[in-house]
Design a protein around this motif. Structure first.
Motif, mmCIF file in Angstrom:
data_model
loop_
_atom_site.group_PDB
_atom_site.id
_atom_site.type_symbol
_atom_site.label_atom_id
_atom_site.label_comp_id
_atom_site.label_asym_id
_atom_site.label_seq_id
_atom_site.Cartn_x
_atom_site.Cartn_y
_atom_site.Cartn_z
ATOM 1 N N HIS A 145 62.107 47.256 37.373
ATOM 2 C CA HIS A 145 61.271 46.100 37.709
ATOM 3 C C HIS A 145 59.775 46.422 37.590
ATOM 4 C CE1 HIS A 145 65.110 44.777 39.492
ATOM 5 N NE2 HIS A 145 64.630 43.553 39.350
ATOM 6 N N GLN A 146 59.473 47.581 37.015
ATOM 7 C CA GLN A 146 58.079 48.029 36.805
ATOM 8 C C GLN A 146 57.299 48.082 38.119
ATOM 9 O OE1 GLN A 146 56.880 45.194 33.663
ATOM 10 N NE2 GLN A 146 57.095 46.864 32.203
ATOM 11 N N LEU A 147 57.987 48.522 39.169
ATOM 12 C CA LEU A 147 57.356 48.645 40.483
ATOM 13 C C LEU A 147 57.213 50.092 40.928
ATOM 14 C CD1 LEU A 147 59.273 45.763 42.328
ATOM 15 C CD2 LEU A 147 56.911 45.729 41.502
ATOM 16 N N LEU A 148 57.812 51.025 40.184
ATOM 17 C CA LEU A 148 57.788 52.416 40.614
ATOM 18 C C LEU A 148 56.384 53.010 40.512
ATOM 19 C CD1 LEU A 148 59.343 54.820 41.683
ATOM 20 C CD2 LEU A 148 59.936 55.446 39.320
ATOM 21 N N VAL A 149 55.719 52.780 39.383
ATOM 22 C CA VAL A 149 54.366 53.336 39.223
ATOM 23 C C VAL A 149 53.397 52.756 40.253
ATOM 24 C CG1 VAL A 149 52.373 53.494 37.681
ATOM 25 C CG2 VAL A 149 54.658 53.979 36.810
ATOM 26 N N PRO A 150 53.383 51.408 40.479
ATOM 27 C CA PRO A 150 52.519 50.900 41.544
ATOM 28 C C PRO A 150 52.837 51.500 42.910
ATOM 29 C CG PRO A 150 53.214 49.104 40.133
ATOM 30 C CD PRO A 150 53.989 50.310 39.702
ATOM 31 N N LEU A 151 54.121 51.744 43.174
ATOM 32 C CA LEU A 151 54.496 52.363 44.451
ATOM 33 C C LEU A 151 53.922 53.770 44.556
ATOM 34 C CD1 LEU A 151 56.084 52.483 47.106
ATOM 35 C CD2 LEU A 151 58.078 53.227 45.775
ATOM 36 N N ILE A 152 54.053 54.546 43.478
ATOM 37 C CA ILE A 152 53.521 55.911 43.482
ATOM 38 C C ILE A 152 52.002 55.885 43.630
ATOM 39 C CG2 ILE A 152 53.249 58.011 42.106
ATOM 40 C CD1 ILE A 152 55.980 57.401 40.857
ATOM 41 N N GLN A 153 51.358 54.950 42.934
ATOM 42 C CA GLN A 153 49.901 54.826 43.058
ATOM 43 C C GLN A 153 49.502 54.536 44.500
ATOM 44 O OE1 GLN A 153 49.214 51.708 40.166
ATOM 45 N NE2 GLN A 153 48.492 53.163 38.628
ATOM 46 N N GLY A 154 50.261 53.652 45.144
ATOM 47 C CA GLY A 154 49.963 53.322 46.529
ATOM 48 C C GLY A 154 50.138 54.505 47.459
#
Length: 245
Positions: free
Chosen positions: A27-36
């Motif tokens: 869902h292309q949410l992993l990178v934003p999660l890691i960034q957060g």
């Protein structure tokens, strides 16, 4: 084979840790999660006073249009957050700004000088066509004063700039096609260039106005944001130590 315990249940589906990571990635949410997560780790050392914290939390509730304790409780339940977590969320923008200032504030001026050529803005006129012969003919007409650039653009340009008589901008030079940037950066206002091929287009271009970048407050904030995002990209690079998926 031992069964991996589920860590998240959504409806009737129970996700394991591996399935959750895969779902976030899909869902292309992993990178934003890691960034957060990386950002929050960096903000642990950024402090604020109790007065600042109270003010920022109050402003957060106002932004959410939550005005009563009952509405706060409903909001917390809907977003699966505790009051302590809301403090983290509400103060994050200000703590992040403080982190940027402390970390890169002293570098902004030198970074501005390095980036200035891309930050300078231009107003220019453009005609684009797929036919090189037409582009050459229009260049001669405009150069000889037989037809104005605006008239030629409205009549022949095949892009959205036709509706503005070819006029585009102001636009940062760094956001243009490299070949167009090269031409405009060495142009004098009013200078018309012979047709140049950009991808499958032939373009005739004229510089109207050069607007040199200045290190005002908006530009300073833009550069601080760039420096932070450059740092963040380096932190989450898969080859970077400490980031494992």
């Amino acid at each position: 084979m031992a069964e991996t315990a589920g860590i998240l249940q959504v409806g009737e589906q129970v996700l394991t840790a591996a399935e959750l990571v895969r779902s976030l990635a899909e869902h292309q949410l992993l990178v934003p999660l890691i960034q957060g997560i990386v950002t929050e780790q960096a903000l642990r050392g950024v402090e604020c006073t109790p007065e600042e914290q109270a003010q920022w939390v109050q402003e957060f509730w106002q932004q959410q249009q939550v005005t009563t304790p009952e509405q706060q409780q409903a909001w917390l339940k809907r977003h699966h957050l505790t009051p302590e977590q809301v403090v983290v969320v509400a103060t994050r923008p200000q703590r992040l700004q403080r982190f940027k200032e402390v970390t890169w504030g002293a570098e902004v001026e030198s970074y501005f000088l390095k980036r200035k050529a891309q930050l300078d803005r231009v107003v220019y006129s453009l005609i684009r066509t797929h036919q090189p012969g037409i582009a050459q003919e229009l260049y001669f007409r405009i150069s000889e004063g037989e037809q104005s650039f605006a008239e030629a653009a409205k009549q022949f340009s095949q892009g959205p700039e036709a509706s503005t008589g070819g006029l585009i901008g102001p636009m940062p030079l760094g956001k243009l096609h490299p070949s167009l940037t090269k031409l405009l950066s060495v142009s004098q206002p009013g200078q018309v260039w012979p047709p140049v091929q950009l991808a499958n287009w032939w373009v005739v271009v004229r510089l109207e106005q050069l607007l040199p970048a200045q290190l005002d407050e908006a530009t300073r904030q833009q550069l601080l944001d760039e420096l932070f995002h450059n740092w963040l990209e380096n932190q989450i690079n898969p080859s970077a130590p400490g980031v494992q998926v």
